[in-house]
Motif scaffolding. Structure first.
Motif, short mmCIF file in Angstrom:
data_model
loop_
_atom_site.label_atom_id
_atom_site.label_comp_id
_atom_site.label_asym_id
_atom_site.label_seq_id
_atom_site.Cartn_x
_atom_site.Cartn_y
_atom_site.Cartn_z
N THR A 1 24.92 -90.86 76.68
CA THR A 1 23.46 -90.85 75.27
C THR A 1 23.51 -91.43 74.35
O THR A 1 22.97 -90.50 73.45
CB THR A 1 22.55 -89.87 75.95
OG1 THR A 1 23.78 -88.58 75.47
CG2 THR A 1 22.03 -89.18 77.40
N CYS B 1 18.28 -92.84 74.84
CA CYS B 1 18.81 -93.70 75.29
C CYS B 1 18.24 -94.14 74.25
O CYS B 1 17.14 -94.72 73.51
CB CYS B 1 18.51 -93.75 76.55
SG CYS B 1 19.46 -93.10 77.45
N CYS C 1 20.04 -93.50 81.61
CA CYS C 1 18.72 -93.55 81.31
C CYS C 1 17.38 -92.58 82.32
O CYS C 1 16.76 -92.61 81.67
CB CYS C 1 18.73 -94.35 80.29
SG CYS C 1 20.31 -94.27 78.60
#
Length: 222
Positions: A10, A36, A52
């Motif tokens: 992330t 993200c 994501c």
């Protein structure tokens, strides 16, 4: 577990440069249970990493729940609340093959309303232009060396290297040696790796994963 599988991103750009508004207009912040980055590739479509928008990775029960919680932020260099506009997702789709870091890592966010005032990013369709050694400009809303995140940053062009040293699949990924202190980290996942192709910057990869400390390598899905 090998070093290559220790940290799905992330991630944020570490030791990067602060972008100014309008410098990377197609780069957007993707938000749900994680932070993200993504790229506008059509008026109603954002390209990001599979993780994501992957329900198990996000701790959500269904793809419908992912879509309901996903938004995209545009026209901002500060995803912590520095203006811009927010558009909800109408659908989210992770590539079916994604399960863990190292798998093919592509996800899509369909937007509830089209973006008509930003020209979508240009994609690289020539594999030869994304060979190992190509210089990548990495862009993302991820964490910095000081631990802060949410600001859009970018790196100077950095030559990609062979992924073999990190037990990463060279056919699927472009890798960057991050021992110099610059590269992707938390919040940058799904962000674009750009390279000059035919005289213009094109998207040649997506930030995918790296080592837990963001200090050894970053892998970008080709």
């Amino acid at each position: 577990m090998s070093l290559a599988l220790t940290a799905a991103l992330t991630l944020p750009i570490i030791n990067g440069n602060y972008a100014v508004l309008g410098q990377f207009p197609t780069v957007v912040a993707v938000r749900n249970t994680q932070a993200c980055t993504g790229t506008l590739i059509a008026p109603d479509l954002v390209l990001t990493a599979a993780r994501c928008v992957h329900a198990p990775s996000l701790g959500l029960a269904s793809q419908e729940a992912v879509t309901a919680q996903t938004t995209v932020m545009l026209d901002t260099v500060d995803a912590t609340g520095g203006g811009g506009r927010t558009i909800a997702a109408s659908d989210t789709v992770p590539i079916a093959m994604y399960r863990v870091p190292g798998d093919p890592d592509v996800g899509l966010v369909f937007l509830a309303e089209p973006v008509t005032d930003i020209e979508p990013a240009k994609l690289n369709l020539d594999p030869a232009a994304a060979r190992t050694g190509v210089a990548l400009t990495m862009v993302g809303f991820g964490a910095t060396a000081t631990g802060t995140s949410g600001r859009l940053l970018y790196t100077a062009p950095t030559a990609s290297v062979s992924c073999a040293a990190y037990a990463v699949n060279n056919a699927l990924f472009l890798c960057v040696d991050q021992r110099s202190g610059a590269g992707i980290c938390d919040g940058d996942g799904g962000g674009p790796a750009l390279a000059e192709v035919d005289g213009e910057l094109r998207l040649v990869g997506l930030a995918s994963y790296g080592d837990a400390a963001c200090a050894e390598f970053g892998a970008h899905m080709r």
